[in-house]
Design a protein around this motif. Sequence first.
Motif, PDB file in Angstrom:
ATOM      1  N   SER A 116       0.841  -1.190   0.000  1.00 50.58           N
ATOM      2  CA  SER A 116       0.000   0.000   0.000  1.00 50.58           C
ATOM      3  C   SER A 116       0.886   1.254   0.000  1.00 50.58           C
ATOM      4  O   SER A 116       1.665   1.455  -0.921  1.00 50.58           O
ATOM      5  N   MET A 139       0.682  -3.874  -4.070  1.00 49.47           N
ATOM      6  CA  MET A 139      -0.497  -2.994  -4.166  1.00 49.47           C
ATOM      7  C   MET A 139      -0.138  -1.522  -3.914  1.00 49.47           C
ATOM      8  O   MET A 139      -0.801  -0.811  -3.193  1.00 49.47           O
ATOM      9  N   ASP A 205      -8.932  -3.977  -5.935  1.00 50.66           N
ATOM     10  CA  ASP A 205      -8.438  -2.991  -4.970  1.00 50.66           C
ATOM     11  C   ASP A 205      -9.169  -1.669  -5.168  1.00 50.66           C
ATOM     12  O   ASP A 205      -9.101  -1.081  -6.244  1.00 50.66           O
ATOM     13  N   HIS A 239      -7.968  -4.745  -1.233  1.00 45.35           N
ATOM     14  CA  HIS A 239      -6.794  -4.079  -0.671  1.00 45.35           C
ATOM     15  C   HIS A 239      -6.250  -4.879   0.513  1.00 45.35           C
ATOM     16  O   HIS A 239      -6.311  -4.450   1.661  1.00 45.35           O
TER      17      HIS A 239
END
Length: 257
Positions: A116, A139, A205, A239
Amino acid sequence: MIQIKETTVNNLPLLEIVEEKKKDHILPTVIFYHGWTNYKESVLVNGYELAKQGFRALLPDAHLHGKRMNAKLPAEQSLEFWNVVVRSIQEAPLIRDHYIAEGLSDPDRFGVSGLSMGGITTAAMLTQYDWVKAAAVLMGSPAPVDFTKWLFSSSWAERSQTAWAETLPREQMEDAVAQLIPISLNLHPETIDGRPVMFWHGTEDNLVPFNMTYDFYQQIKDEPYAQNVTFSSSNGVGHKVPYTVSVEMADFFKKSL
């Protein structure tokens, strides 16, 4: 046996994860960065998998996170997002230099990874440091400018107390975006320069768009500088990084560093 040690380096709190029998050896090393509003302990599984593969894994608390959190919660400071990323980029050499000076890390076998916000940080570091010999972006977006524009109408903004677009003057937003250009991997893809880079993203996501990463990979995959770049995805995954991807990340570094 895997050892988890809580320590500080240049006043930066981090977890050092390593095989106990190798703790005093010079080892290949990977810094792994956590996500927005999280903390170093939240990515322990990634550090553990790296240590199992013979790495010294270093998991820092990012600015305003974990032990570095101030009176306000990071979720209430959405405009600080890029300041946090930039601070992590600036602090990475301090961590690296310390472990090299202590005779614990191999300067020629240093990698970076994160999920992230940590993945965004990782992609940005590729534009700044040639000592990053391999990187795994989980991600995270390689396109900070596009991602910032998307954020203003995203669920990230909706989760904040006040929408970002209502709190940031247009001129200030433009200045903030301009500062992201030097760390935008999609604008400087040649800085990959043949290094092994792994991208992973879940197709569903809704916090860091899948298409930004996928489109970037499609644009660069046939370029000479991207010959060691890989992209994988997990259909239907949102996510969240599945455990199997953490294992894949550690395997990637085992082959790359």
